[in-house]
Every structure is written in structure tokens, then in C-alpha cells.
Scaffold this active site. Structure first.
Site, PDB file in Angstrom:
ATOM      1  N   CYS A   2      30.903 -49.497 -12.640  1.00 23.49           N
ATOM      2  CA  CYS A   2      30.716 -50.270 -13.870  1.00 23.49           C
ATOM      3  C   CYS A   2      29.625 -49.618 -14.708  1.00 23.49           C
ATOM      4  O   CYS A   2      28.771 -50.297 -15.279  1.00 23.49           O
ATOM      5  CB  CYS A   2      30.375 -51.723 -13.563  1.00 23.49           C
ATOM      6  SG  CYS A   2      28.951 -51.947 -12.482  1.00 23.49           S
ATOM      7  N   ASP A  53      26.750 -49.354   6.850  1.00 20.40           N
ATOM      8  CA  ASP A  53      26.402 -48.421   5.783  1.00 20.40           C
ATOM      9  C   ASP A  53      27.620 -47.541   5.508  1.00 20.40           C
ATOM     10  O   ASP A  53      28.126 -46.863   6.401  1.00 20.40           O
ATOM     11  CB  ASP A  53      25.200 -47.573   6.201  1.00 20.40           C
ATOM     12  CG  ASP A  53      24.686 -46.687   5.074  1.00 20.40           C
ATOM     13  OD1 ASP A  53      25.344 -46.656   4.008  1.00 20.40           O
ATOM     14  OD2 ASP A  53      23.655 -46.031   5.255  1.00 20.40           O
ATOM     15  N   CYS A  98      32.829 -51.093  -0.454  1.00 21.13           N
ATOM     16  CA  CYS A  98      31.765 -51.933  -1.025  1.00 21.13           C
ATOM     17  C   CYS A  98      32.446 -53.163  -1.613  1.00 21.13           C
ATOM     18  O   CYS A  98      32.771 -53.191  -2.799  1.00 21.13           O
ATOM     19  CB  CYS A  98      30.975 -51.172  -2.081  1.00 21.13           C
ATOM     20  SG  CYS A  98      30.239 -49.630  -1.490  1.00 21.13           S
ATOM     21  N   CYS A  99      32.669 -54.194  -0.791  1.00 23.48           N
ATOM     22  CA  CYS A  99      33.630 -55.243  -1.127  1.00 23.48           C
ATOM     23  C   CYS A  99      33.033 -56.455  -1.822  1.00 23.48           C
ATOM     24  O   CYS A  99      33.765 -57.215  -2.464  1.00 23.48           O
ATOM     25  CB  CYS A  99      34.338 -55.712   0.144  1.00 23.48           C
ATOM     26  SG  CYS A  99      33.241 -56.532   1.320  1.00 23.48           S
TER      27      CYS A  99
END
Length: 528
Positions: A338, A264, A213-214
Site C-alpha cells: 500500500c 517470521d 502477512c495475513c
């Protein structure tokens, strides 16, 4: 005249002494009044009357702070006839109104933090985090970049001893995101907490690395500069719109060893695998970045937390399956969010430890608080102490969670043999409900139950024990069953039940047309 002057001086000294006494008495009296207000809980009628002026009233710090002091020494300072739940309910209501949090999120935070630390956390979320940048060592050095920015009127300092590339910006006369150095790709605007997962990943030169997930590309470019543009990085994200910023940043920063893909992450092992290391910065509820997005205070509920946790469980299994355990230099997975919610952090990591052949290893970070090994009624694996939590009020950076895995086997623990291997390996990342329907084991089964599931093949479960023994004793039936491909469960069940009907004929259950045809066919097959 001298006597008058002396009298005036004495009068002034006397007045000063009186004023000093009043000043000394004033705070004490006010403090006593405040203390009296702190220790008295309002009645339900008073709370109803305070609905309009309630927010103005709790701006006094004694209301919340005093309640916390009572709860810390409840046996001594509490009022008679008042329970702890009443104090907690009033405290939660006061903090929810004063800091503008939803009752759900505030109750979650009260479970995570002790009360004094909770107030520090809430206060830290009201202050924005300092602006930090990361030096792009592919094009410049931190010393040269700092000097160039100082010449442009930027007040900065090194980020800390733990970072060799970070700089913290205090104030600037020019926009940090539009300087010639920024446009030339000499630095990247990046939060201090987002540097930590890449440091924990510790990429080596000439490796194959996946950033699952860049977006927006800060971690990907940091990996590239640590690898010195060698090897290969696959920068993947499920959002095509967010990949535009990734492509722009990689071009600006001079990254040449990255390939951008739009896929995905849950389907990734089917697309490509065999990576040396994988970085998974999973999408989360954002409860660690409330200072950036204050809307998180009120727009999150239990459903959002559980939905994020479910997606994170799917992604972490996919990330583990994409790593090659036999890698000479790697075999590592770094999982980070996060968020500070236990459901999205320790719960997900503990789930991965049960589902795959991985173990937790130290992150290599010298600071940060240890992850939880127990939370309320839940007990997690003891190795979760090696995970790290970061908070705004203790580290002056966004709330973050980091865990590092080492994969020691490419085999999936639940898979054993036969067609069940294919079902489990392809469905390992599917929701728990899917596994419950496929294996009839209930939602989110334990590994021990799933390990026993492959041996319990549905074809053998449906038949009674005595009939099964008769079939096993007949060698001809075994020879007929072995070469037959298992196309459908219904056909396999019918093929096993029909010879039993011939042994024990039942007028109600027999179907004359189908069994007679099958019998003839079997006789011919045996004859041939």
C-alpha cells in the site's frame, strides 16, 4: 404615470447594464491581480516577513496553481533572471505548508508525479475513500445482502464491473460494522484496493496457499471463498496480537480450510514450503493510505523507506522459495504494497527477478497504471510494465502496487556445488551486508558476481599459484585431502600450508612442534 413607469424601467435596465459591466470587469480585474501575484516570486526578505502570515497567504489557489502554470510553459511565462529551481523551491515550500507534508516526502512525490497530477494526488489524500464491503459468498449472495442492507436504511451501489462481490456504501442510518448481517458473517469491511491482490492471485480449488502477512484476515477470507473452503490456506503473521483479529474474522465468516500460524516470514522456507501460490502483502511505509493515516505526511524519512525496502526484499525471496515451481496448477507469487514509493515496489520486484528463477506475468486486472521501467537514473527490467499501480486521484481507492510472478525453477541461480550451496540457499534472505562478509563481494552484489563466487573457494584463493601447482602434482596429498571433512577454515588452511613449509623451509615461519607431529602422522597414514 405611464411615462414615469417607462422612465423607471429604463433606469432599471441602465442600472442592470452597469452592474453587469462591473461584474464582468470585476473578475477580470481580480484575475489580472491574481495573475500578477502568480508570476512574481517573492524575495528572501518578503519570505521572512511572511513567516507569520504565510499559511493564510497560500490559501489563495493562484499561488500554487499559477506557479505550476509557469513551470509548464517556463520559457514563455518565467520572469527574467529567475531560474527553474527558484520556482520549484517556492512551489515545494507552498505545498508543504498548505498540505502539511514534510519536505522529504514532498520531494519524493514530485519525482513520481508530474506537477498537475501531483496536486490532484495531494487533494485526493485530503478526502477519505468511500466505505466498501465484500460479500461473503460462503454464506450469502451479493443481491440478497444488498437488499437486506437497503431494508435497514443503507444507501449502496455495486463497487464496479471489475468486482462481483464488492459494494460501496454512501451513507447509512445504522453502523455498518454492527449490523446483524455483519455479525452473522455475511460481509467483510474491506477496502476496494485490497480486493485486487486476491483477484490477481486467482486461487484454485484444492490448492495449498500461503498468505504470508495475513492480518487482519480480509484477503485470507477472500481466498477461502474463492476456493469454496477446499484445499488449505496457511494464514501467517509475525504479530501475535494482530492474529487475534484474524482468528475472529475467520470464525465469523465461516472459513474452515485455514490454519493460522505465528512465524517470521523471512524464516518461512525453513518451516514449511511447497505451496502452489503465495500472497505477500508486505509491510510498507503506507504512503498510499495517507487519507487513513495523515501522520504519514510528516513521520517518514529516507531511513524508514530504505528499512521497509530491505525487509520487503527479504520477504519476497522467502515467498518465492516457499513456492513449488513444479505445481500443476500454481507456481505463482503475488507481491503487493500500500505504498507508491519506487524503492518499495519496482526496485524490490527488479531485485527478485535478479535473485531467483521467476518472471513477471500479467496480473489479470483490466485497469491500473503500468509500473515504472525507468525512474531517474535507474533502469528496471522491461517486464515491469505488467505490474500495476493504483492511485487515489485516478481510481478513487487507496494507493496500491501489485506484481505477479511465475516461478519456473526451484533452483537458486547462485548455488552450484559444495558447501557454498548450503550457505547461499540459507543466506539468500539475509542482508546484503551479510553476503558481503561471507563472500567478500561488497554490499548487494550483482547476480553475475555472485554466480562466480561459488567457484572461488576461500581455500584455493589464499594460496599462491606456484605452491598450489605443487600440491596438485602430489597425488598423496590429494588422497589425504579428499576424505578430510571441512570442519573449520583455519584447520583446512593449516593442513594445506604445512606441506608447503616442508618443501620450502623458513626459519621464521616454521613452528617446530606442530609440523613435526603432522609429518609423523602423515608418514604413519601413508605407511598404513
Amino acid at each position: 404615470s405611464e411615462e414615469e413607469e417607462e422612465e423607471e424601467e429604463e433606469a432599471e435596465e441602465a442600472s442592470k447594464q452597469k452592474m453587469g459591466q462591473k461584474e464582468e470587469e470585476g473578475p477580470d480585474l481580480q484575475l489580472n491581480l491574481d495573475i500578477d501575484e502568480q508570476f512574481k516570486l517573492p524575495t528572501s526578505e518578503e519570505i521572512e516577513k511572511e513567516n507569520i502570515l504565510f499559511i493564510c497567504d497560500i490559501h489563495k489557489p493562484c499561488r500554487i496553481q499559477g506557479n505550476v502554470e509557469v513551470l509548464q510553459d517556463f520559457g514563455v511565462k518565467r520572469e527574467e533572471g529567475r531560474s527553474r529551481q527558484e520556482y520549484l523551491a517556492l512551489l515545494r515550500r507552498d505545498m508543504a505548508a498548505y498540505y502539511s507534508y514534510s519536505d522529504f516526502l514532498l520531494s519524493k512525490l514530485m519525482d513520481i508525479f508530474p506537477l498537475p497530477e501531483l496536486i490532484n494526488f495531494l487533494e485526493a489524500n485530503e478526502v477519505p475513500r468511500p466505505v466498501t464491503i465484500r460479500t461473503n459468498t460462503l454464506k450469502t449472495r451479493r443481491r440478497d445482502l444488498a437488499q437486506a442492507l437497503i431494508n435497514r436504511g443503507v444507501n449502496l451501489d455495486p463497487l464496479g464491473k471489475w468486482s462481483k462481490t464488492g459494494l460501496v456504501i454512501y451513507d447509512s442510518t445504522v453502523p455498518i460494522g454492527a449490523t446483524p448481517e455483519y455479525l452473522a458473517g455475511h460481509y467483510m469491511l474491506q477496502g476496494a484496493s485490497s480486493l485486487l491482490p486476491v483477484m490477481a492471485l486467482a486461487p484454485q480449488e484444492n490448492e495449498r496457499i500461503l498468505d504470508m502477512c495475513c492480518a487482519p484476515g480480509g484477503k485470507t477470507s477472500y481466498i477461502a471463498q474463492l476456493m469454496k473452503n477446499t484445499g488449505m490456506i496457511l494464514a501467517n503473521d509475525s504479530s501475535a496480537e494482530r492474529l487475534r483479529s484474524v482468528v475472529g474474522n475467520l470464525h465469523r465468516l465461516g472459513v474452515t480450510n485455514a490454519v493460522v500460524s505465528n512465524c517470521d516470514g523471512r524464516q518461512f522456507p525453513k518451516v514449511l514450503g511447497g505451496f502452489d501460490r503465495v500472497l505477500l502483502d508486505a509491510p510498507c511505509s503506507g504512503t498510499g493510505v495517507i487519507s487513513k493515516d495523515p501522520a504519514v505526511k510528516t513521520n517518514k524519512d529516507e531511513t524508514d523507506i530504505l528499512r521497509c525496502a530491505h525487509l520487503q526484499k527479504e520477504l519476497i525471496l522467502s515467498a518465492i522459495d516457499s513456492v513449488n515451481a513444479a505445481s500443476e496448477t500454481g507456481g505463482y507469487i503475488v507481491y503487493c504494497t500500500c505504498s507508491i514509493m519506487v524503492e518499495e515496489n519496482e526496485w524490490v520486484v527488479d531485485y527478485a527477478l535478479k535473485k531467483r528463477n521467476v518472471r513477471l506475468v500479467p496480473t489479470g486486472l483490466d485497469f491500473g497504471k503500468e509500473g515504472f521501467t525507468r525512474f531517474k537514473e535507474r533502469r528496471f527490467h522491461p517486464s515491469l510494465k505488467s505490474t500495476r499501480r493504483f492511485y487515489p486521484h485516478t481510481h478513487n481507492m487507496d494507493g496500491f502496487f501489485i506484481a505477479k510472478f511465475k516461478k519456473f525453477s526451484n533452483a537458486i541461480p547462485q548455488a552450484q556445488k559444495g558447501n557454498v550451496v548450503l550457505e547461499l540457499s540459507s543466506a539468500a534472505w539475509k542482508p546484503p551486508g551479510f553476503l558481503s562478509q561471507r563472500l567478500s563481494l561488497g554490499s548487494d552484489p550483482e547476480p553475475a558476481e555472485e554466480a562466480a563466487a561459488p567457484s572461488a573457494i576461500p581455500d584455493t584463493i589464499t594460496e599462491p599459484p606456484p605452491k598450489k601447482k605443487k600440491l596438485e602434482g602430489s597425488k598423496a596429498d590429494k588422497e589425504q585431502k579428499l576424505p578430510q571433512p571441512a570442519l573449520k577454515k583455519k584447520r583446512s588452511l593449516q593442513a594445506q600450508r604445512r606441506p608447503l613449509k616442508a618443501v620450502r623451509p623458513s626459519p621464521k615461519m616454521m613452528r617446530p612442534k606442530v609440523p613435526t607431529r603432522k609429518k609423523k602422522h602423515r608418514v604413519k597414514a601413508n605407511g598404513q
